[in-house]
Design a protein around this motif. Structure first.
Motif, short mmCIF file in Angstrom:
data_model
loop_
_atom_site.label_atom_id
_atom_site.label_comp_id
_atom_site.label_asym_id
_atom_site.label_seq_id
_atom_site.Cartn_x
_atom_site.Cartn_y
_atom_site.Cartn_z
N GLU A 127 16.80 45.51 87.81
CA GLU A 127 16.56 46.95 87.93
C GLU A 127 17.14 47.53 89.21
OE1 GLU A 127 15.25 49.14 85.84
OE2 GLU A 127 15.26 47.55 84.36
N ALA A 128 17.18 46.75 90.27
CA ALA A 128 17.69 47.26 91.54
C ALA A 128 19.21 47.28 91.59
CB ALA A 128 17.14 46.41 92.69
N ASN A 129 19.87 46.61 90.63
CA ASN A 129 21.33 46.46 90.71
C ASN A 129 21.92 46.45 89.30
OD1 ASN A 129 23.85 45.99 91.86
ND2 ASN A 129 23.61 43.77 91.74
N LYS A 130 21.74 47.54 88.58
CA LYS A 130 22.16 47.57 87.17
C LYS A 130 23.68 47.58 87.01
CE LYS A 130 18.13 49.92 85.24
NZ LYS A 130 17.65 51.13 84.54
N ASP A 131 24.39 48.25 87.91
CA ASP A 131 25.81 48.52 87.70
C ASP A 131 26.74 47.62 88.48
OD1 ASP A 131 25.12 50.67 86.03
OD2 ASP A 131 24.88 51.99 87.76
N ARG A 132 26.24 46.62 89.18
CA ARG A 132 27.11 45.76 89.98
C ARG A 132 26.86 44.31 89.63
NH1 ARG A 132 26.15 48.25 95.40
NH2 ARG A 132 25.66 46.15 96.09
N SER A 133 27.83 43.46 89.92
CA SER A 133 27.70 42.01 89.74
C SER A 133 27.90 41.35 91.08
CB SER A 133 28.73 41.51 88.71
OG SER A 133 28.49 42.06 87.44
N ASP A 134 26.87 41.37 91.89
CA ASP A 134 26.96 40.82 93.24
C ASP A 134 26.89 39.30 93.22
OD1 ASP A 134 27.07 43.39 94.02
OD2 ASP A 134 25.18 43.43 95.10
N TYR A 135 27.12 38.73 94.40
CA TYR A 135 27.08 37.28 94.57
C TYR A 135 26.00 36.94 95.60
CZ TYR A 135 31.63 37.70 92.32
OH TYR A 135 32.64 37.98 91.46
N CYS A 136 25.39 35.78 95.42
CA CYS A 136 24.36 35.34 96.35
C CYS A 136 25.02 34.55 97.47
CB CYS A 136 23.34 34.47 95.61
SG CYS A 136 21.90 34.04 96.64
N ILE A 137 25.03 35.13 98.67
CA ILE A 137 25.65 34.50 99.84
C ILE A 137 24.59 34.38 100.93
CG2 ILE A 137 27.52 34.62 101.52
CD1 ILE A 137 28.53 34.46 98.66
N ASN A 138 24.25 33.14 101.30
CA ASN A 138 23.27 32.90 102.36
C ASN A 138 21.96 33.64 102.12
OD1 ASN A 138 25.13 31.26 103.75
ND2 ASN A 138 26.01 33.06 104.78
N GLY A 139 21.53 33.63 100.85
CA GLY A 139 20.24 34.23 100.52
C GLY A 139 20.24 35.73 100.39
N GLN A 140 21.42 36.35 100.42
CA GLN A 140 21.52 37.80 100.28
C GLN A 140 22.55 38.16 99.22
OE1 GLN A 140 19.96 40.46 101.99
NE2 GLN A 140 18.54 38.93 102.82
N CYS A 141 22.22 39.15 98.38
CA CYS A 141 23.18 39.63 97.39
C CYS A 141 24.25 40.47 98.08
CB CYS A 141 22.47 40.48 96.33
SG CYS A 141 21.33 39.56 95.28
N GLN A 142 25.51 40.08 97.88
CA GLN A 142 26.63 40.80 98.49
C GLN A 142 27.69 41.11 97.43
OE1 GLN A 142 28.07 38.54 101.82
NE2 GLN A 142 26.11 38.61 102.90
N GLN A 143 28.47 42.17 97.68
CA GLN A 143 29.47 42.60 96.70
C GLN A 143 30.60 41.59 96.53
OE1 GLN A 143 30.09 46.62 98.57
NE2 GLN A 143 30.20 47.24 96.42
N CYS A 144 30.90 40.84 97.58
CA CYS A 144 32.07 39.97 97.52
C CYS A 144 31.86 38.73 98.37
CB CYS A 144 33.32 40.73 97.98
SG CYS A 144 33.14 41.49 99.62
N ARG A 145 32.71 37.73 98.07
CA ARG A 145 32.66 36.47 98.79
C ARG A 145 33.82 36.37 99.77
NH1 ARG A 145 32.84 33.27 93.27
NH2 ARG A 145 34.30 35.03 92.97
N PRO A 146 33.62 35.81 100.94
CA PRO A 146 34.70 35.66 101.91
C PRO A 146 35.87 34.88 101.33
CG PRO A 146 32.59 35.16 102.93
CD PRO A 146 32.33 35.29 101.45
N GLY A 147 37.09 35.41 101.50
CA GLY A 147 38.29 34.73 101.04
C GLY A 147 38.58 34.89 99.56
N GLN A 148 37.75 35.63 98.83
CA GLN A 148 37.96 35.84 97.40
C GLN A 148 38.47 37.26 97.17
OE1 GLN A 148 37.60 33.39 95.08
NE2 GLN A 148 37.14 32.03 96.79
N ALA A 149 39.80 37.44 97.24
CA ALA A 149 40.39 38.78 97.14
C ALA A 149 40.10 39.45 95.81
CB ALA A 149 41.91 38.69 97.37
N GLY A 150 39.94 38.64 94.73
CA GLY A 150 39.73 39.22 93.41
C GLY A 150 38.37 39.85 93.22
N ASP A 151 37.43 39.63 94.12
CA ASP A 151 36.09 40.19 93.96
C ASP A 151 36.09 41.72 94.07
OD1 ASP A 151 35.16 37.64 93.68
OD2 ASP A 151 34.18 37.54 95.64
N CYS A 152 37.02 42.28 94.82
CA CYS A 152 36.97 43.71 95.14
C CYS A 152 37.94 44.56 94.33
CB CYS A 152 37.25 43.92 96.63
SG CYS A 152 35.96 43.24 97.70
N GLY A 153 38.98 43.98 93.79
CA GLY A 153 39.93 44.76 93.01
C GLY A 153 40.97 45.45 93.88
#
Length: 252
Positions: free
Chosen positions: A29-55
């Motif tokens: 419910e808190a994040n209906k429109d995004r597909s975040d990633y779990c990094i160090n216990g926190q949901c983040q939009q992208c992963r370090p070094g993964q250029a394809g995460d952001c478009g």
């Protein structure tokens, strides 16, 4: 047991942006429109070094997809004269950066001249010079029987800015043109140093500088600028080059 598992799942997803795995960050419910990633216990939009995460046009910065400054995917988003090279608006280094135009002092200029093999390929007012149609030097006598003479305007090396001496001569020429009530051609020239393309552009800027001052002085007669670049240059040293760098007034 099912009720307990459901309660645990609800507890996990309701703690967004805290997480244990990627699925904790998606479709809740808190994040209906995004597909975040779990990094160090926190949901983040992208992963370090993964250029394809952001478009396209964005880069990962501290877990967020931020817009890349100066990003482009074609020439149109860039400021005038800047090409898009490797998805960045930048200055040009060669004609190849300019999509069919010419690179002049770091800026792309549209090629407006016509290619030719001979004078028959050009308009009546042009000559075929070094593979391009260039305005012909149809020189009328620079001074006519109008009771005054039109002096040449000279420029410093690689300059189109008018010197104090140049403005004084232009002021005298403006009075002469007004009395004669005749149209003039302002023929711009350079010395032989520099490329042909650059010299043609520089000679045009010099002629335009003279024309702009004449307009400010109230000259209303028709004035045509004729860039000749280095075509009329004859100098072989600084003394000769200084004579080549000029704008000549010619009656029409």
């Amino acid at each position: 047991m099912a009720a307990v598992l459901g309660a645990l799942q609800f507890s996990c997803t309701s703690n967004y942006p805290k997480c244990d795995k990627d699925t904790d960050c998606r479709g809740n419910e808190a994040n209906k429109d995004r597909s975040d990633y779990c990094i160090n216990g926190q949901c983040q939009q992208c992963r370090p070094g993964q250029a394809g995460d952001c478009g396209p046009g964005k880069a990962c910065s501290n877990g967020r997809c931020d817009a890349i400054a100066g990003y482009c995917d074609g020439d149109h988003p860039c400021p005038a004269g800047q090409p898009c090279v490797n998805n960045r608006c930048t200055t040009c280094k060669s004609d190849g950066d300019c999509n069919g135009g010419k690179c002049n002092a770091g800026k792309c200029e549209t090629e407006t001249r016509t290619r030719c093999k001979g004078n028959d390929d050009c308009a009546e007012s042009e000559d075929c010079i070094k593979g391009y149609c260039v305005p012909a030097n149809r020189s009328a006598t620079p001074t006519q029987s109008v009771g005054c003479q039109l002096g040449k305007i000279f420029f410093d090396f690689n300059e189109s800015v008018l010197s104090a001496e140049a403005t004084s001569i232009i002021d005298q020429n403006a009075d002469c043109i007004k009395r004669a009530a005749r149209s003039v051609t302002l023929t711009g020239r350079t010395d032989q140093r520099g490329t042909q393309e650059y010299n043609l552009a520089l000679s045009e800027r010099r002629a335009q500088s003279v024309r702009e001052r004449l307009v400010r002085l109230g000259v209303t007669q028709s004035m045509t600028t004729l860039p000749r670049g280095e075509l009329d240059a004859t100098g072989t040293d600084e003394t000769g080059w200084a004579r080549d760098r000029n704008v000549e007034f010619q009656w029409r």
